[in-house]
Design a protein around this motif. Structure first.
Motif, PDB file in Angstrom:
ATOM      1  N   UNK A   1      17.454   8.640   4.618  1.00  0.00           N
ATOM      2  CA  UNK A   1      18.300   7.874   3.740  1.00  0.00           C
ATOM      3  C   UNK A   1      18.614   8.567   2.610  1.00  0.00           C
ATOM      4  N   UNK A   2      17.462   9.203   1.844  1.00  0.00           N
ATOM      5  CA  UNK A   2      17.825  10.114   0.672  1.00  0.00           C
ATOM      6  C   UNK A   2      18.987  11.309   1.140  1.00  0.00           C
ATOM      7  N   UNK A   3      18.864  11.887   2.167  1.00  0.00           N
ATOM      8  CA  UNK A   3      19.712  12.994   2.580  1.00  0.00           C
ATOM      9  C   UNK A   3      21.058  12.359   2.703  1.00  0.00           C
ATOM     10  N   UNK A   4      21.494  11.279   3.033  1.00  0.00           N
ATOM     11  CA  UNK A   4      22.631  10.563   3.266  1.00  0.00           C
ATOM     12  C   UNK A   4      23.408  10.239   1.910  1.00  0.00           C
ATOM     13  N   UNK A   5      22.552   9.741   1.303  1.00  0.00           N
ATOM     14  CA  UNK A   5      22.768   9.361  -0.236  1.00  0.00           C
ATOM     15  C   UNK A   5      23.372  10.806  -0.917  1.00  0.00           C
ATOM     16  N   UNK A   6      22.596  11.754  -0.859  1.00  0.00           N
ATOM     17  CA  UNK A   6      23.229  12.931  -1.505  1.00  0.00           C
ATOM     18  C   UNK A   6      24.352  13.314  -0.866  1.00  0.00           C
ATOM     19  N   UNK A   7      24.508  13.431   0.417  1.00  0.00           N
ATOM     20  CA  UNK A   7      25.623  13.783   1.005  1.00  0.00           C
ATOM     21  C   UNK A   7      27.042  12.882   0.800  1.00  0.00           C
ATOM     22  N   UNK A   8      26.677  11.796   0.447  1.00  0.00           N
ATOM     23  CA  UNK A   8      27.744  10.948   0.110  1.00  0.00           C
ATOM     24  C   UNK A   8      28.170  11.116  -1.350  1.00  0.00           C
ATOM     25  N   UNK A   9      27.359  11.451  -1.959  1.00  0.00           N
ATOM     26  CA  UNK A   9      27.669  11.766  -3.534  1.00  0.00           C
ATOM     27  C   UNK A   9      28.599  13.028  -3.809  1.00  0.00           C
ATOM     28  N   UNK A  10      28.122  14.087  -2.827  1.00  0.00           N
ATOM     29  CA  UNK A  10      28.661  15.204  -2.774  1.00  0.00           C
ATOM     30  C   UNK A  10      30.316  14.918  -2.324  1.00  0.00           C
ATOM     31  N   UNK A  11      30.360  14.399  -1.341  1.00  0.00           N
ATOM     32  CA  UNK A  11      31.768  14.071  -0.855  1.00  0.00           C
ATOM     33  C   UNK A  11      32.599  13.137  -1.589  1.00  0.00           C
ATOM     34  N   UNK A  12      32.248  12.727  -2.693  1.00  0.00           N
ATOM     35  CA  UNK A  12      33.028  11.791  -3.409  1.00  0.00           C
ATOM     36  C   UNK A  12      33.082  10.531  -2.865  1.00  0.00           C
ATOM     37  N   UNK A  13      32.174  10.225  -2.273  1.00  0.00           N
ATOM     38  CA  UNK A  13      32.027   8.858  -1.537  1.00  0.00           C
ATOM     39  C   UNK A  13      32.442   8.710  -0.207  1.00  0.00           C
TER      40      UNK A  13
ATOM     41  N   UNK B   1       0.800  -1.092  -0.152  1.00  0.00           N
ATOM     42  CA  UNK B   1       0.230   0.034  -0.091  1.00  0.00           C
ATOM     43  C   UNK B   1       0.907   1.242   0.127  1.00  0.00           C
ATOM     44  N   UNK B   2       2.276   1.218   0.030  1.00  0.00           N
ATOM     45  CA  UNK B   2       3.084   2.443   0.121  1.00  0.00           C
ATOM     46  C   UNK B   2       4.100   2.399  -1.025  1.00  0.00           C
ATOM     47  N   UNK B   3       4.181   3.606  -1.414  1.00  0.00           N
ATOM     48  CA  UNK B   3       5.439   3.624  -2.546  1.00  0.00           C
ATOM     49  C   UNK B   3       6.781   3.675  -1.851  1.00  0.00           C
ATOM     50  N   UNK B   4       7.903   3.840  -2.846  1.00  0.00           N
ATOM     51  CA  UNK B   4       9.259   3.843  -2.363  1.00  0.00           C
ATOM     52  C   UNK B   4       9.547   5.046  -1.601  1.00  0.00           C
ATOM     53  N   UNK B   5       8.995   6.171  -1.836  1.00  0.00           N
ATOM     54  CA  UNK B   5       9.248   7.310  -0.854  1.00  0.00           C
ATOM     55  C   UNK B   5       8.184   7.474   0.032  1.00  0.00           C
TER      56      UNK B   5
END
Length: 316
Positions: A302-314, A270-274
């Motif tokens: 989780x989405x915020x951590x993924x975005x920060x991880x991408x900005x810091x080059x992993x 009953x719920x979407x991925x976001x």
């Protein structure tokens, strides 16, 4: 009983359509009077005057229309003998019915019981007769004269029959075939059981039905039932009808079962991925439950951590 016959076109005949209600009433009542008393269509003036309102006017209308003819002391129906039986014909018919009744009583009480009655003219005509009805039939024909047949067609008689056939029966006719006796309807037997043939039939015709459960329901229902419908002539056929209805009900239930959509990984149905509430068939917005809110907040973190991880080059 003698009948006064009225033609089915009487109501709109040119002679009657302009008559008053009093004249129609007088004509009808006078006709029944003449038929009962066998007057051959004659009725006295004093008798006619007591059969309707305004008798003088009604009588004048009937005479003027040609339905009645004046005679000494009264009136006579026009062409009575063309439409009604004469006095002689009525008496002959009554005599014929009397002869038929006498012959019937003789057969029932004397011939069939082997009794010789000294007061019965049919018994005295042949005292050495057997119990065969043919002898009785011939005796009656030799001693009694039959009534004459009607001189004109009678609409009440669909077929032309000779009086001798009515009174004594047609000797050349084939004997009537005995009626086939039908079995009476009964309540469900106490020892009603399902045979192997019935089980095989149910397996082919009603595969979706729980046979044992439905049979128990069938037996309990009809044992508790009351009234005319609780009796059947064929209880096996009634059982098959019950099972067919159960099969149709099972098919209808099966067609109404909804098809479940596959769940998305990691989320409840009953719920979407976001974390948003999935669209459903019911109308109107739905309130976000505590569980849905928790999933939404976790997804946002989780989405915020993924975005920060991408900005810091992993690197976090």
């Amino acid at each position: 009983m003698v009948w006064f016959k009225v033609d089915d076109s009487f109501y709109d005949h040119p002679k009657t359509e302009d008559l008053s209600d009093s004249a129609i009433a007088l004509w009808t009542r006078a006709g029944s009077y003449c038929a009962r008393h066998l007057t051959d269509g004659y009725i006295g003036h004093r008798k006619a005057a007591r059969m309707c309102d305004n008798p003088e006017s009604a009588i004048s209308e009937l005479v003027a229309a040609g339905l009645w003819e004046k005679e000494a002391g009264g009136y006579r129906f026009h062409d009575w003998h063309e439409y009604q039986p004469t006095r002689e014909e009525s008496l002959a018919a009554s005599k014929g019915r009397s002869i038929g009744g006498a012959v019937g009583n003789h057969r029932r009480w004397h011939v069939e019981r082997g009794i010789l009655d000294r007061d019965c003219r049919y018994c005295l005509a042949d005292p050495h007769r057997s119990t065969d009805r043919s002898a009785d039939r011939m005796t009656d024909r030799s001693t009694e004269s039959l009534p004459n047949p009607p001189s004109r067609p009678d609409p009440a008689r669909p077929t032309e029959e000779h009086p001798s056939d009515v009174l004594f029966g047609d000797a050349s006719a084939e004997p009537a075939k005995p009626r086939k006796r039908t079995e009476p309807a009964t309540r469900i037997p106490d020892d009603f059981t399902v045979t192997k043939a019935m089980v095989a039939w149910a397996g082919e015709e009603t595969p979706l039905v729980n046979g044992k459960w439905e049979t128990d329901q069938f037996i309990d229902y009809w044992r508790a039932a009351d009234g005319r419908t609780s009796r059947k002539k064929d209880w096996v056929a009634a059982w098959r009808t019950w099972m067919r209805k159960a099969q149709k009900a099972a098919e209808a239930r099966q067609s109404r079962v909804p098809v479940q959509q596959p769940r998305q990984s990691g989320l409840p149905a009953g719920y979407e991925s976001r974390g948003t509430i999935a669209h459903s068939n019911h109308q109107g917005p739905s309130r976000e439950s505590a569980q849905a809110r928790k999933w939404r907040e976790c997804n946002e973190i989780g989405a915020a951590l993924d975005e920060q991880f991408a900005q810091n080059g992993g690197r976090l």
